[in-house]
Design an enzyme around this catalytic site. Sequence first.
Site, PDB file in Angstrom:
ATOM      1  N   HIS A 150     -16.993  11.793  -1.376  1.00  0.00           N
ATOM      2  CA  HIS A 150     -16.912  10.361  -1.687  1.00  0.00           C
ATOM      3  C   HIS A 150     -18.266   9.688  -1.925  1.00  0.00           C
ATOM      4  O   HIS A 150     -18.668   8.774  -1.229  1.00  0.00           O
ATOM      5  CB  HIS A 150     -16.151   9.630  -0.570  1.00  0.00           C
ATOM      6  CG  HIS A 150     -14.793  10.187  -0.296  1.00  0.00           C
ATOM      7  ND1 HIS A 150     -14.022   9.769   0.762  1.00  0.00           N
ATOM      8  CD2 HIS A 150     -14.064  11.133  -0.941  1.00  0.00           C
ATOM      9  CE1 HIS A 150     -12.876  10.436   0.764  1.00  0.00           C
ATOM     10  NE2 HIS A 150     -12.881  11.274  -0.262  1.00  0.00           N
ATOM     11  N   TYR A 254     -11.212  -5.021   0.198  1.00  0.00           N
ATOM     12  CA  TYR A 254     -10.123  -4.289  -0.446  1.00  0.00           C
ATOM     13  C   TYR A 254      -9.353  -3.389   0.522  1.00  0.00           C
ATOM     14  O   TYR A 254      -8.489  -2.636   0.102  1.00  0.00           O
ATOM     15  CB  TYR A 254     -10.656  -3.542  -1.669  1.00  0.00           C
ATOM     16  CG  TYR A 254     -10.968  -4.527  -2.770  1.00  0.00           C
ATOM     17  CD1 TYR A 254     -10.053  -4.814  -3.767  1.00  0.00           C
ATOM     18  CD2 TYR A 254     -12.147  -5.266  -2.743  1.00  0.00           C
ATOM     19  CE1 TYR A 254     -10.306  -5.775  -4.726  1.00  0.00           C
ATOM     20  CE2 TYR A 254     -12.421  -6.236  -3.700  1.00  0.00           C
ATOM     21  CZ  TYR A 254     -11.497  -6.477  -4.688  1.00  0.00           C
ATOM     22  OH  TYR A 254     -11.730  -7.444  -5.637  1.00  0.00           O
ATOM     23  N   TYR A 265      -3.669  13.674   4.431  1.00  0.00           N
ATOM     24  CA  TYR A 265      -3.279  14.859   3.672  1.00  0.00           C
ATOM     25  C   TYR A 265      -2.289  15.722   4.445  1.00  0.00           C
ATOM     26  O   TYR A 265      -1.524  16.488   3.866  1.00  0.00           O
ATOM     27  CB  TYR A 265      -4.512  15.663   3.279  1.00  0.00           C
ATOM     28  CG  TYR A 265      -5.385  14.940   2.278  1.00  0.00           C
ATOM     29  CD1 TYR A 265      -4.967  14.774   0.966  1.00  0.00           C
ATOM     30  CD2 TYR A 265      -6.611  14.403   2.646  1.00  0.00           C
ATOM     31  CE1 TYR A 265      -5.748  14.086   0.040  1.00  0.00           C
ATOM     32  CE2 TYR A 265      -7.404  13.720   1.734  1.00  0.00           C
ATOM     33  CZ  TYR A 265      -6.965  13.568   0.437  1.00  0.00           C
ATOM     34  OH  TYR A 265      -7.738  12.887  -0.465  1.00  0.00           O
TER      35      TYR A 265
END
Length: 373
Positions: A150, A254, A265
């Site tokens: 990321h 956000y 996951y």
Amino acid sequence: MKFNLLIINVLLLVFSACAQKDTTIEASTYTYAVETVVEDLNIPWGMAFLPDGSMLITEKSGKLILFKDDTKQQITGVPEVYNRGQGGLMDVILHPDYKNNGWIYISYASPEGDEDGGNTAIMRAKLNGNELIQKEVLYKATPNTTKGKHFGSRIAFDKEGFLYFSAGERGERDINPQDITRDNGKIYRLNDDGSIPANNPFVDEPNAKKAIYSYGHRNPQGMILHPTTGEIWVHEHGPKGGDEINIIKKGANYGWPVVTYGQNYSGTSITSESSRPDMEGPIYYWIPSIAPSGMVYITSDKYPHLKNNLLIGSLKFQYLELDILEDEKVVKRERLLEGIGRVRDVKQGPDGFIYVAVEGLGIVKLITTETKK
């Protein structure tokens, strides 16, 4: 220039039962071809078109390539990159007034700093022949970490000349994205010389990172200036499900990881909340995740069916996605170039054609070949 013509039908996109209900799917009335423009690239992360018709291409491994006169030339003077996992040499764009000032902007995972590993950095430089000169690091996120997750990172200029870029939360979801005193998980805004705009939202907040423009992001790998509204649009990777398209607003949160449409996951829950009144929601989200990378708003008359809509690359499903818009809402989706490979970037060239960067293939040009009756 070698061209390999490949006719690829635009196929119907199939959704899972948990996908958003407000999108309808129709088979396209168009077929497309691609012409291979630049061959033999490994992970072409970003591309930018120079005024003379040549192209700058970043390879994640750390190579900056100038494609000119049908020949690839490697540029020297590229900064050292931390090439691990999702990090490396990433985006490249030109200053809006490039013809007069010559500034090129690149994002990359930088190992500079006291800690091991790397973090996202922004540099500007000028091109002198095949060499980068006048290199200036405008921003370097800290601290370094050896995690390979990321980094972000896309770059865009708005109509006022401010520079925006993204830095993912580096796999530290419970530490970075909600903390404005820390880098990562943010969209940043700078002046074109790297200085902090006086009206950035957190310039008066004690200990805040003054370059932050919005926060609560996971891993944004698409960023554009909307040519009509002047807004900055981004898309970002969710976890398992919950990739998002967001319109960036000054000082907005956000939500990651407090709110999300995705899950771990492993299939376990991250949070029970998908929205909060004090957090900015996406204008669209994907379930299942498509792993979006690269984005362009089409203005070219060469593609009547695509004009005024979005094209977004899918790393996971290896196609180019058309997102058809009504104002700021995605109302239909279609798959283009299904099976072409991991689509890393997509741009509209100065000639009006769409260029697509595909891992393990290179740069291809999109051609409309037929309108079905």
